[in-house]
Design a protein around this motif. Structure first.
Motif, PDB file in Angstrom:
ATOM      1  N   ILE A 271       0.845  -1.205   0.000  1.00  0.00           N
ATOM      2  CA  ILE A 271       0.000   0.000   0.000  1.00  0.00           C
ATOM      3  C   ILE A 271       0.879   1.255   0.000  1.00  0.00           C
ATOM      4  CG2 ILE A 271      -1.771   1.226   1.334  1.00  0.00           C
ATOM      5  CD1 ILE A 271      -2.302  -1.769   2.509  1.00  0.00           C
ATOM      6  N   ALA A 272       1.912   1.215   0.828  1.00  0.00           N
ATOM      7  CA  ALA A 272       2.839   2.354   0.885  1.00  0.00           C
ATOM      8  C   ALA A 272       3.566   2.524  -0.449  1.00  0.00           C
ATOM      9  CB  ALA A 272       3.844   2.166   2.025  1.00  0.00           C
ATOM     10  N   GLN A 273       3.839   1.409  -1.122  1.00  0.00           N
ATOM     11  CA  GLN A 273       4.519   1.527  -2.424  1.00  0.00           C
ATOM     12  C   GLN A 273       3.639   2.259  -3.429  1.00  0.00           C
ATOM     13  OE1 GLN A 273       6.992  -1.696  -4.098  1.00  0.00           O
ATOM     14  NE2 GLN A 273       6.220  -2.951  -2.407  1.00  0.00           N
ATOM     15  N   TRP A 274       2.336   1.930  -3.449  1.00  0.00           N
ATOM     16  CA  TRP A 274       1.443   2.618  -4.394  1.00  0.00           C
ATOM     17  C   TRP A 274       1.298   4.096  -4.015  1.00  0.00           C
ATOM     18  CZ3 TRP A 274       0.618   1.098  -9.053  1.00  0.00           C
ATOM     19  CH2 TRP A 274       0.727  -0.273  -9.359  1.00  0.00           C
ATOM     20  N   ALA A 275       1.309   4.372  -2.724  1.00  0.00           N
ATOM     21  CA  ALA A 275       1.267   5.778  -2.291  1.00  0.00           C
ATOM     22  C   ALA A 275       2.528   6.502  -2.769  1.00  0.00           C
ATOM     23  CB  ALA A 275       1.151   5.851  -0.769  1.00  0.00           C
ATOM     24  N   ALA A 276       3.661   5.792  -2.723  1.00  0.00           N
ATOM     25  CA  ALA A 276       4.929   6.406  -3.131  1.00  0.00           C
ATOM     26  C   ALA A 276       4.967   6.677  -4.635  1.00  0.00           C
ATOM     27  CB  ALA A 276       6.100   5.518  -2.718  1.00  0.00           C
ATOM     28  N   VAL A 277       4.286   5.830  -5.427  1.00  0.00           N
ATOM     29  CA  VAL A 277       4.200   6.097  -6.872  1.00  0.00           C
ATOM     30  C   VAL A 277       3.550   7.467  -7.061  1.00  0.00           C
ATOM     31  CG1 VAL A 277       3.101   5.428  -9.058  1.00  0.00           C
ATOM     32  CG2 VAL A 277       4.089   3.664  -7.561  1.00  0.00           C
ATOM     33  N   GLU A 278       2.450   7.685  -6.343  1.00  0.00           N
ATOM     34  CA  GLU A 278       1.755   8.976  -6.455  1.00  0.00           C
ATOM     35  C   GLU A 278       2.660  10.112  -5.944  1.00  0.00           C
ATOM     36  OE1 GLU A 278      -0.953  10.196  -7.814  1.00  0.00           O
ATOM     37  OE2 GLU A 278      -0.606  12.178  -6.924  1.00  0.00           O
ATOM     38  N   ALA A 279       3.354   9.873  -4.820  1.00  0.00           N
ATOM     39  CA  ALA A 279       4.224  10.914  -4.250  1.00  0.00           C
ATOM     40  C   ALA A 279       5.248  11.371  -5.285  1.00  0.00           C
ATOM     41  CB  ALA A 279       4.928  10.387  -2.995  1.00  0.00           C
ATOM     42  N   LEU A 280       5.915  10.413  -5.906  1.00  0.00           N
ATOM     43  CA  LEU A 280       7.025  10.750  -6.799  1.00  0.00           C
ATOM     44  C   LEU A 280       6.551  11.230  -8.170  1.00  0.00           C
ATOM     45  CD1 LEU A 280       9.397   7.756  -5.989  1.00  0.00           C
ATOM     46  CD2 LEU A 280       9.766  10.144  -5.373  1.00  0.00           C
ATOM     47  N   ALA A 281       5.433  10.659  -8.647  1.00  0.00           N
ATOM     48  CA  ALA A 281       5.023  10.936 -10.025  1.00  0.00           C
ATOM     49  C   ALA A 281       3.992  12.060 -10.113  1.00  0.00           C
ATOM     50  CB  ALA A 281       4.462   9.673 -10.668  1.00  0.00           C
ATOM     51  N   GLY A 282       3.278  12.339  -9.044  1.00  0.00           N
ATOM     52  CA  GLY A 282       2.215  13.346  -9.073  1.00  0.00           C
ATOM     53  C   GLY A 282       2.770  14.759  -9.010  1.00  0.00           C
ATOM     54  N   PRO A 283       1.850  15.755  -8.910  1.00  0.00           N
ATOM     55  CA  PRO A 283       2.304  17.152  -8.863  1.00  0.00           C
ATOM     56  C   PRO A 283       3.183  17.402  -7.624  1.00  0.00           C
ATOM     57  CG  PRO A 283      -0.081  16.966  -8.485  1.00  0.00           C
ATOM     58  CD  PRO A 283       0.402  15.603  -8.852  1.00  0.00           C
ATOM     59  N   GLN A 284       4.240  18.189  -7.823  1.00  0.00           N
ATOM     60  CA  GLN A 284       5.244  18.346  -6.771  1.00  0.00           C
ATOM     61  C   GLN A 284       5.105  19.660  -5.993  1.00  0.00           C
ATOM     62  OE1 GLN A 284       7.832  15.743  -6.221  1.00  0.00           O
ATOM     63  NE2 GLN A 284       6.141  14.775  -7.307  1.00  0.00           N
ATOM     64  N   ASP A 285       3.991  20.396  -6.197  1.00  0.00           N
ATOM     65  CA  ASP A 285       3.963  21.740  -5.588  1.00  0.00           C
ATOM     66  C   ASP A 285       4.055  21.732  -4.063  1.00  0.00           C
ATOM     67  OD1 ASP A 285       2.158  20.928  -7.600  1.00  0.00           O
ATOM     68  OD2 ASP A 285       0.581  22.272  -6.870  1.00  0.00           O
ATOM     69  N   GLU A 286       3.471  20.687  -3.408  1.00  0.00           N
ATOM     70  CA  GLU A 286       3.498  20.787  -1.946  1.00  0.00           C
ATOM     71  C   GLU A 286       4.900  20.559  -1.381  1.00  0.00           C
ATOM     72  OE1 GLU A 286       3.011  17.579  -3.430  1.00  0.00           O
ATOM     73  OE2 GLU A 286       1.024  17.321  -2.594  1.00  0.00           O
ATOM     74  N   VAL A 287       5.763  19.957  -2.168  1.00  0.00           N
ATOM     75  CA  VAL A 287       7.147  19.761  -1.709  1.00  0.00           C
ATOM     76  C   VAL A 287       7.813  21.131  -1.513  1.00  0.00           C
ATOM     77  CG1 VAL A 287       9.388  18.724  -2.263  1.00  0.00           C
ATOM     78  CG2 VAL A 287       7.287  17.572  -2.978  1.00  0.00           C
ATOM     79  N   ALA A 288       7.687  21.974  -2.532  1.00  0.00           N
ATOM     80  CA  ALA A 288       8.293  23.304  -2.454  1.00  0.00           C
ATOM     81  C   ALA A 288       7.634  24.132  -1.353  1.00  0.00           C
ATOM     82  CB  ALA A 288       8.158  24.007  -3.798  1.00  0.00           C
ATOM     83  N   LYS A 289       6.334  23.915  -1.155  1.00  0.00           N
ATOM     84  CA  LYS A 289       5.621  24.673  -0.129  1.00  0.00           C
ATOM     85  C   LYS A 289       6.144  24.309   1.270  1.00  0.00           C
ATOM     86  CE  LYS A 289       0.953  25.756   1.024  1.00  0.00           C
ATOM     87  NZ  LYS A 289       0.056  24.716   1.518  1.00  0.00           N
ATOM     88  N   MET A 290       6.293  23.002   1.504  1.00  0.00           N
ATOM     89  CA  MET A 290       6.810  22.574   2.809  1.00  0.00           C
ATOM     90  C   MET A 290       8.242  23.073   2.993  1.00  0.00           C
ATOM     91  SD  MET A 290       5.181  18.805   3.596  1.00  0.00           S
ATOM     92  CE  MET A 290       5.152  17.943   2.048  1.00  0.00           C
ATOM     93  N   ALA A 291       9.030  22.975   1.924  1.00  0.00           N
ATOM     94  CA  ALA A 291      10.420  23.435   2.018  1.00  0.00           C
ATOM     95  C   ALA A 291      10.458  24.923   2.359  1.00  0.00           C
ATOM     96  CB  ALA A 291      11.164  23.162   0.711  1.00  0.00           C
ATOM     97  N   GLY A 292       9.532  25.695   1.763  1.00  0.00           N
ATOM     98  CA  GLY A 292       9.462  27.127   2.049  1.00  0.00           C
ATOM     99  C   GLY A 292       9.172  27.380   3.522  1.00  0.00           C
ATOM    100  N   GLU A 293       8.317  26.567   4.098  1.00  0.00           N
ATOM    101  CA  GLU A 293       8.007  26.735   5.529  1.00  0.00           C
ATOM    102  C   GLU A 293       9.202  26.387   6.402  1.00  0.00           C
ATOM    103  OE1 GLU A 293       4.506  26.312   7.389  1.00  0.00           O
ATOM    104  OE2 GLU A 293       3.222  26.360   5.612  1.00  0.00           O
ATOM    105  N   PHE A 294       9.891  25.307   6.031  1.00  0.00           N
ATOM    106  CA  PHE A 294      11.087  24.940   6.805  1.00  0.00           C
ATOM    107  C   PHE A 294      12.119  26.070   6.749  1.00  0.00           C
ATOM    108  CE2 PHE A 294       9.859  20.322   6.034  1.00  0.00           C
ATOM    109  CZ  PHE A 294       9.498  20.103   7.356  1.00  0.00           C
ATOM    110  N   ASP A 295      12.230  26.663   5.565  1.00  0.00           N
ATOM    111  CA  ASP A 295      13.192  27.747   5.403  1.00  0.00           C
ATOM    112  C   ASP A 295      12.848  28.919   6.330  1.00  0.00           C
ATOM    113  OD1 ASP A 295      15.260  29.274   4.504  1.00  0.00           O
ATOM    114  OD2 ASP A 295      14.324  29.818   2.602  1.00  0.00           O
ATOM    115  N   GLN A 296      11.552  29.223   6.410  1.00  0.00           N
ATOM    116  CA  GLN A 296      11.112  30.306   7.296  1.00  0.00           C
ATOM    117  C   GLN A 296      11.496  30.002   8.747  1.00  0.00           C
ATOM    118  OE1 GLN A 296       6.885  30.625   6.754  1.00  0.00           O
ATOM    119  NE2 GLN A 296       6.987  32.762   7.397  1.00  0.00           N
TER     120      GLN A 296
END
Ligand code: PMP
Ligand code: GLU
Length: 396
Positions: A271-296
């Motif tokens: 189940i986690a593997q299929w979730a990871a397919v979506e994580a890696l292949a889907g839209p990446q915008d929330e990655v940059a958003k989280m990174a922006g918060e960490f930077d703050q």
């Protein structure tokens, strides 16, 4: 009753401190934890949905031991998209977190007595995993004054006929250092010249605030052929509990690591593997958003630490850790006794400030402590203020 290898094994201090802070909270003690390196964000909804879909579709059985081909393909596409690297699924292994990936690698690579160069400060698990399989971790110090950049000359000086591999972790846990292009180039040249395997732990890739992440494997075919790129869904997608990490590298080694995995854990959760397919292949915008918060948060944490007398912190370029030097507190007295090392400072902060941190000693430097700022801004501010107050109240 226990095997000899257990006599030299230190349990994970980062996980232990997280557990201790949790236990204190359960007793009603108001403790602020800068302990574990774990994003406080929830896993993005699209990824959870993919897991639900997988369960509904009955994707709940054993998979290929090395991971479903869809995920290995998604990893290949990610490595091409983000790192300019060409891999095929046979060169990719999916494991139960990057920690597991690295352990598979240690088992597949090292004979007893083989040495692995581990630049210090280092993440706690590298030396322990090497020791568990009878290898010898060789800590190679870096300099705080040079921003904890790996020093290729020191690596060269540490080489022996038994050296098999060098671990490169950029962005770095615990220092937050992002290794420069020149540093990586020099390590790559050294590995080629001395026939070493490069273990490139890029788990914090998405959290690079200064400059752009570069994978050492992208420095040409000679380097790529001797590099294992290790990465995880844990940090970029706030998926620590799902336990999906991966490696890409030379097919013979990847196959050997997969063989180890096939006898020890089998596949990671389907189940986690299929979730990871979506994580890696889907839209990446929330990655940059989280990174922006960490930077703050970084921009609050580092100046806040530097404003505390006796504490000095290099500005990290990535990951979500601050690694301040607290040697300025050594010799000051708490409860009548002088603080003498990072364990004393950690104990003092937990008792006197109710703030949990990890002693630098566990990362190979007793002059430091590690604070994770993967937590809300208000918590960071409150923790800093508690630390400041407690430290100012120390007797000279
Ligand atoms: N490498 C580094 C440098 C880490 O800090 C961690 C801890 N999260 C890992 C690997 C392993 O992460 P995971 O097992 O959650 O993928
Ligand atoms: N890697 C994280 C840390 O350093 C999580 C704990 C662990 O895996 O050791 O805090």
């Amino acid at each position: 009753m226990l095997a000899d290898r257990i006599k030299v094994l230190a349990p994970s201090p980062t996980l232990a401190i997280q557990a201790q802070a949790k236990a204190m909270r359960a007793q009603g003690i108001d403790v602020i934890s800068f302990g574990a390196g774990e994003p406080d964000f929830d896993t993005p909804e699209r990824i959870k949905e993919a897991a639900v879909r997988a369960m509904r579709k009955g994707q709940t059985k054993y998979t290929e031991a090395s991971g479903i081909v869809e995920l290995r393909e998604a990893v290949c596409r990610k490595l091409k998209r983000d790192n300019g690297l060409d891999y095929v699924p046979a060169e990719v292994l999916i494991s139960c977190g990057a920690k597991h990936t690295l352990y598979n690698l240690a088992v597949a690579l090292l004979n007893p007595g083989d040495e692995v160069l581990v630049p210090a400060p280092y993440w706690v698990s590298y030396p322990e995993q090497v020791k568990l399989v009878g290898g010898v971790p060789v800590a190679v110090p870096t300099e705080e004054a040079r921003g904890f950049q790996v020093d290729p000359d020191r690596l060269t000086a540490a080489l022996t006929p038994r050296t098999r591999a060098v671990v490169i972790n950029s962005p770095n846990n615990p220092t937050g250092a992002v290794f420069s292009h020149d540093t990586l180039r020099a390590v790559a040249d050294l590995a080629v010249k001395h026939d070493l395997l490069v273990v490139s732990d890029e788990c914090y890739e998405a959290l690079t605030y200064e400059g752009r992440h570069v994978s050492i494997a992208s420095f040409g075919p000679e380097v790529k052929a001797r590099t294992v790129v290790v990465n995880t869904c844990s940090k970029a997608y706030a998926m620590t509990g799902w336990r999906i990490g991966y490696a890409a590298g030379p097919p013979t080694l990847i196959k050997a690591m997969g063989d180890v995995q096939s006898q020890v854990t089998s596949n990671p959760s389907s189940i986690a593997q299929w979730a990871a397919v979506e994580a890696l292949a889907g839209p990446q915008d929330e990655v940059a958003k989280m990174a922006g918060e960490f930077d703050q948060r970084r921009r609050v944490m580092i100046p806040g630490l530097n404003a505390i007398p006796g504490v000095k912190c290099v500005t990290p370029g990535g990951a979500f850790y601050a690694f301040p030097n607290v040697a300025g507190l050594f010799g000051r007295r708490w409860q009548g006794k002088p603080l003498q090392g990072s364990a004393d400072v950690t104990a003092f902060l937990l008792e006197a400030a109710r703030v949990a941190v990890v002693p630098g000693l566990d990362f190979g430097s007793d002059a430091h402590i590690r604070l994770s700022y993967a937590t809300g801004l208000a918590t960071i501010q409150e923790g800093l203020s508690r630390m400041d107050q407690a430290i100012r109240s120390l007797s000279p």
